[in-house]
Design a protein around this motif. Structure first.
Motif, PDB file in Angstrom:
ATOM      1  N   LYS A   1       0.846  -1.192   0.000  1.00 44.40           N
ATOM      2  CA  LYS A   1       0.000   0.000   0.000  1.00 44.40           C
ATOM      3  C   LYS A   1       0.883   1.244   0.000  1.00 44.40           C
ATOM      4  O   LYS A   1       1.716   1.408   0.888  1.00 44.40           O
ATOM      5  CB  LYS A   1      -0.924  -0.001   1.210  1.00 44.40           C
TER       6      LYS A   1
ATOM      7  N   SER B   1       0.863   5.511  -0.457  1.00 40.21           N
ATOM      8  CA  SER B   1       0.187   6.806  -0.587  1.00 40.21           C
ATOM      9  C   SER B   1       1.194   7.783  -1.172  1.00 40.21           C
ATOM     10  O   SER B   1       2.306   7.918  -0.649  1.00 40.21           O
ATOM     11  CB  SER B   1      -0.291   7.317   0.779  1.00 40.21           C
TER      12      SER B   1
ATOM     13  N   SER C   1      -7.735  15.018  -3.370  1.00 43.69           N
ATOM     14  CA  SER C   1      -7.673  13.568  -3.298  1.00 43.69           C
ATOM     15  C   SER C   1      -7.749  12.994  -4.699  1.00 43.69           C
ATOM     16  O   SER C   1      -7.698  13.722  -5.685  1.00 43.69           O
ATOM     17  CB  SER C   1      -8.842  13.046  -2.462  1.00 43.69           C
ATOM     18  N   ALA C   2      -7.881  11.683  -4.792  1.00 47.86           N
ATOM     19  CA  ALA C   2      -7.983  11.046  -6.101  1.00 47.86           C
ATOM     20  C   ALA C   2      -9.237  11.514  -6.830  1.00 47.86           C
ATOM     21  O   ALA C   2      -9.321  11.460  -8.052  1.00 47.86           O
ATOM     22  CB  ALA C   2      -7.999   9.529  -5.943  1.00 47.86           C
TER      23      ALA C   2
ATOM     24  N   SER D   1      -0.984  -1.015  -4.457  1.00 50.88           N
ATOM     25  CA  SER D   1      -2.196  -0.206  -4.501  1.00 50.88           C
ATOM     26  C   SER D   1      -1.784   1.210  -4.158  1.00 50.88           C
ATOM     27  O   SER D   1      -1.248   1.471  -3.073  1.00 50.88           O
ATOM     28  CB  SER D   1      -3.228  -0.724  -3.490  1.00 50.88           C
TER      29      SER D   1
ATOM     30  N   THR E   1      -2.633   5.352  -3.847  1.00 50.66           N
ATOM     31  CA  THR E   1      -3.552   6.474  -3.761  1.00 50.66           C
ATOM     32  C   THR E   1      -2.748   7.758  -3.816  1.00 50.66           C
ATOM     33  O   THR E   1      -1.561   7.771  -3.464  1.00 50.66           O
ATOM     34  CB  THR E   1      -4.374   6.439  -2.457  1.00 50.66           C
ATOM     35  N   THR E   2      -3.371   8.837  -4.281  1.00 53.89           N
ATOM     36  CA  THR E   2      -2.621  10.071  -4.485  1.00 53.89           C
ATOM     37  C   THR E   2      -3.248  11.251  -3.758  1.00 53.89           C
ATOM     38  O   THR E   2      -4.457  11.362  -3.635  1.00 53.89           O
ATOM     39  CB  THR E   2      -2.548  10.423  -5.988  1.00 53.89           C
TER      40      THR E   2
END
Length: 298
Positions: free
Chosen positions: A38, A40, A63-64, A96, A98-99
């Motif tokens: 995971k 970020s 956020s995304a 996985s 996320t940005t």
């Protein structure tokens, strides 16, 4: 400056491979499934959706799902996440990603609102990292030279904020990997070199950071401040203003970051990572320009 010793284990990422059931299938060739890594991602996207770098956009915290008024940031963040996911998959690392797109101002807002601007106490550093944060933070102004008084103040604030951010990330069990900024050839006292100084300053003051990423090009400056490219370096990759890295440099940086992440993942799983670069827990060699800035700002 006071240095804070952090009781943080940088390498125990808790990314051991899942055991797998096996059961009564009778298959001796079944391999345990690799655990999903995971990640970020915070900061400026490493690559752009288009072939031209978006070099100096000032982004808000998004956020995304990203705000409708920042379509370029949204597209670039998604492109970066997809590109890095693919690059890691090619190296056998399921991830996985996320940005969060954040500039220096948004970083300061996070630190002041969530942590009241204060570092955690030593007794709070008890959690071994189990997730990864990849940060590519930028100064709000990536054009003004680092010798400008306002830029100097911004660099100092950035370093202080990154220190607190990284310490709290460590408390939350997150391993912080910093993307080394692409240096620009507009001036030896570029904003990019100021950003580099700020990252090193945060690290030197106790931020639990690892540094990753590199590009194949390099250059120095003559006595008149004119850039002198290393052998094999084409300064056209930096754009007409000499501070807008193109797709070639962006992709080279992303590929290097992927190699470093894969090395961490494989090492934590007991696999050989000899073919990949290993990220360093200390920053790369500080340039003469950065040393001059360090003397100036100390």
């Amino acid at each position: 400056m006071k240095k804070m010793l952090l009781a943080v284990c940088f390498f125990a990422l808790g990314l051991a491979a899942c055991g797998g059931g096996g059961g009564d299938s009778g298959s001796s060739s079944a391999q345990p499934a690799a655990k999903l890594l995971k990640i970020s991602m915070y900061g400026k996207p490493i690559v752009s959706a288009s072939s031209t770098a978006v070099a100096h956009a000032q982004f808000s915290l998004i956020s995304a799902a990203v705000a409708a008024d920042a379509p370029n940031a949204a597209s670039d963040a998604q492109t970066t996440a997809k590109s890095l996911t693919d690059a890691l998959a090619a190296r056998g690392v399921p991830a996985s990603i996320t940005t969060q797109v954040i500039d220096g101002t948004a970083l300061h807002q996070i630190v002041t609102t969530e942590y009241n601007g204060k570092s955690p106490t030593p007794d709070q550093f008890k959690t071994d990292p189990s997730e990864m944060i990849v940060v590519n933070f930028q100064l709000d102004d990536m054009v003004t030279p680092s010798t400008d008084p306002a830029q100097e103040a911004a660099m100092k604030q950035f370093a202080a904020d990154l220190l607190v951010f990284a310490q709290w990330a460590a408390v939350a069990g997150k391993y912080v990997l910093v993307v080394a900024p692409i240096q620009t050839c507009d001036t030896q006292y570029s904003a990019a070199s100021g950003l580099q100084w700020a990252l090193y300053e945060a690290f030197g003051n106790g931020a639990p950071l690892h540094f990753a990423g590199a590009v194949p090009d390099g250059f120095g400056f003559d006595t008149n401040g004119k850039p002198i490219p290393d052998v094999g370096t084409d300064l056209s990759h930096y754009g007409a203003d000499c501070r807008s890295p193109d797709a070639y440099l962006q992709n080279a940086l992303l590929d290097s970051v992927a190699k470093d992440i894969a090395a961490i993942y494989k090492e934590s799983n007991g696999a050989s990572a000899a073919s990949d670069a290993t990220p360093v827990s200390t920053p790369p060699t500080v340039s003469a320009t950065s040393r001059a800035q360090q003397r100036q700002l100390s």
